[in-house]
Motif scaffolding. Structure first.
Motif, PDB file in Angstrom:
ATOM      1  N   GLN A   6      55.804  41.664  46.905  1.00 41.88           N
ATOM      2  CA  GLN A   6      53.530  41.898  46.795  1.00 41.88           C
ATOM      3  C   GLN A   6      54.409  41.539  48.266  1.00 41.88           C
ATOM      4  N   LEU A   7      53.298  42.913  48.511  1.00 40.91           N
ATOM      5  CA  LEU A   7      52.712  42.533  50.440  1.00 40.91           C
ATOM      6  C   LEU A   7      51.717  40.880  50.798  1.00 40.91           C
ATOM      7  N   ASP A   8      50.895  40.840  49.599  1.00 41.20           N
ATOM      8  CA  ASP A   8      50.361  40.449  49.537  1.00 41.20           C
ATOM      9  C   ASP A   8      50.112  39.059  48.728  1.00 41.20           C
ATOM     10  N   SER A   9      49.832  37.855  49.304  1.00 41.81           N
ATOM     11  CA  SER A   9      49.970  36.607  48.702  1.00 41.81           C
ATOM     12  C   SER A   9      48.518  35.953  47.915  1.00 41.81           C
ATOM     13  N   HIS A  10      47.813  36.409  48.457  1.00 42.88           N
ATOM     14  CA  HIS A  10      46.474  36.500  48.050  1.00 42.88           C
ATOM     15  C   HIS A  10      45.364  37.573  48.392  1.00 42.88           C
ATOM     16  N   VAL A  11      44.843  38.009  47.551  1.00 39.14           N
ATOM     17  CA  VAL A  11      43.675  39.339  48.070  1.00 39.14           C
ATOM     18  C   VAL A  11      42.243  38.574  47.593  1.00 39.14           C
ATOM     19  N   SER A  12      41.176  38.765  47.930  1.00 37.83           N
ATOM     20  CA  SER A  12      40.155  38.391  47.676  1.00 37.83           C
ATOM     21  C   SER A  12      38.812  39.612  47.799  1.00 37.83           C
ATOM     22  N   VAL A  13      38.722  39.876  47.079  1.00 36.67           N
ATOM     23  CA  VAL A  13      37.316  41.167  46.892  1.00 36.67           C
ATOM     24  C   VAL A  13      35.765  40.383  46.021  1.00 36.67           C
ATOM     25  N   SER A  14      34.737  41.303  46.208  1.00 39.02           N
ATOM     26  CA  SER A  14      34.382  40.409  45.024  1.00 39.02           C
ATOM     27  C   SER A  14      33.357  41.637  44.064  1.00 39.02           C
ATOM     28  N   GLU A  15      32.870  41.142  44.002  1.00 32.21           N
ATOM     29  CA  GLU A  15      32.612  41.607  42.025  1.00 32.21           C
ATOM     30  C   GLU A  15      32.259  43.165  42.532  1.00 32.21           C
ATOM     31  N   GLY A  16      32.636  43.561  41.706  1.00 37.50           N
ATOM     32  CA  GLY A  16      32.551  45.610  41.025  1.00 37.50           C
ATOM     33  C   GLY A  16      32.664  46.005  42.035  1.00 37.50           C
ATOM     34  N   THR A  17      33.812  45.156  43.491  1.00 38.54           N
ATOM     35  CA  THR A  17      34.332  46.469  44.682  1.00 38.54           C
ATOM     36  C   THR A  17      35.897  46.536  44.057  1.00 38.54           C
ATOM     37  N   PRO A  18      36.138  47.539  44.538  1.00 39.86           N
ATOM     38  CA  PRO A  18      37.925  47.967  44.483  1.00 39.86           C
ATOM     39  C   PRO A  18      38.937  46.874  44.300  1.00 39.86           C
ATOM     40  N   VAL A  19      39.593  47.080  44.192  1.00 39.56           N
ATOM     41  CA  VAL A  19      40.615  45.828  43.965  1.00 39.56           C
ATOM     42  C   VAL A  19      42.026  46.427  44.293  1.00 39.56           C
ATOM     43  N   LEU A  20      43.277  46.618  44.796  1.00 42.00           N
ATOM     44  CA  LEU A  20      44.258  47.041  45.570  1.00 42.00           C
ATOM     45  C   LEU A  20      45.229  45.894  45.621  1.00 42.00           C
ATOM     46  N   LEU A  21      46.361  45.772  44.676  1.00 44.89           N
ATOM     47  CA  LEU A  21      47.208  44.740  44.782  1.00 44.89           C
ATOM     48  C   LEU A  21      48.477  45.554  45.720  1.00 44.89           C
ATOM     49  N   ARG A  22      49.358  45.163  46.415  1.00 41.89           N
ATOM     50  CA  ARG A  22      50.184  46.677  46.536  1.00 41.89           C
ATOM     51  C   ARG A  22      51.913  45.259  46.268  1.00 41.89           C
ATOM     52  N   CYS A  23      53.098  46.633  46.335  1.00 42.24           N
ATOM     53  CA  CYS A  23      54.133  45.950  45.645  1.00 42.24           C
ATOM     54  C   CYS A  23      55.259  47.558  46.121  1.00 42.24           C
ATOM     55  N   ASN A  24      56.169  47.038  47.007  1.00 41.18           N
ATOM     56  CA  ASN A  24      57.150  47.690  47.465  1.00 41.18           C
ATOM     57  C   ASN A  24      58.462  47.383  46.411  1.00 41.18           C
TER      58      ASN A  24
END
Lengths: 118, 112
Positions: A6-24
């Motif tokens: 999992q390429l990111d240990s922490h992802v922060s987004v604002s409500e209503g914006t897209p989410v991308l969690l990466r996995c190889n």
């Protein structure tokens, strides 16, 4: 041997914006892939799974993931984040050579913490 | 390196036999868990323990037993009462109850 990153240990987004969690992943065989979510103070919940059917997999709560063999990726996306999406997300690969036997070995990524701000 | 160690990686059980799966962690975590994976299904919680000498049943505890005599160790016994024990068993731990989980590498149990 199978592995998952999992390429990111922490992802922060604002409500209503897209989410991308990466996995190889790496796999010698045709893998089965999963995304699990763990909400604060709760157990694991299966979000979605890929088992060699359609490459775009739809899960619960508006999440989906696309299996890209050429990129060995299985990224998790959601068009619009909600506050309730804040949780820990785990990408998981299974050893498909064992899929036809009872019991399926699973390898978990280290997890990505998703934070959602208002 | 801190982590969770499960052993053995593969285990075979004869009919009517009890077997014990080992799970040890050196992360100083208070909470430990046992999950079971069957083909086509998500993980299911068998037992969990949030503190030494205490544990609670999960969703599918029948046919299983656990002990938590030490903080580092949470062995799972699959008893003869478990009629369908063949599965992949995963141990996990967290700093306190139901915080972020850290996983072992699993034990594959099969019935001879």
């Amino acid at each position: 041997a199978q592995s998952v990153t999992q390429l990111d240990s922490h992802v922060s987004v604002s409500e209503g914006t897209p989410v991308l969690l990466r996995c190889n992943y790496s796999s010698s065989y045709s893998p089965s892939l999963f995304w699990y979510v763990q909400h604060p103070n709760k157990g694991l919940q299966l979000l979605l799974k890929y088992t060699s059917a359609a490459t775009l997999v739809k899960g619960i709560n508006g999440f989906e993931a696309e299996f890209k063999k050429s990129e060995t990726s299985f990224h998790l996306t959601k068009p619009s984040a909600h506050m309730s999406d804040a949780a820990e997300y785990f990408c998981v690969v299974s050893d498909s050579i064992l899929n036809n036997q009872a019991g399926t070995a699973l390898i978990f990524g280290k997890g990505t913490t998703l934070s959602v701000s208002s | 390196d801190g982590g969770i160690t499960q052993s053995p990686k593969y285990l075979f059980r004869k009919e009517g036999q009890n077997v014990t799966l080992s799970c040890e962690q050196n992360l100083n975590h208070d909470a430990m868990y046992w999950y079971r994976q069957d083909p086509g299904q998500g993980l299911r919680l068998i037992y969990y323990s949030q503190i030494v000498n205490d544990f609670q049943k999960g969703d599918i505890a029948e046919g299983y037993s656990v002990s938590r005599e030490k903080k580092e160790s949470f062995p799972l016994t699959v008893t003869s009462a478990q009629k369908n024990p063949t599965a992949f068993y995963l141990c996990a731990s967290s700093r306190t109850g139901f915080e972020k989980l850290f996983f072992g590498s699993g034990t594959q149990l099969s019935v001879l």
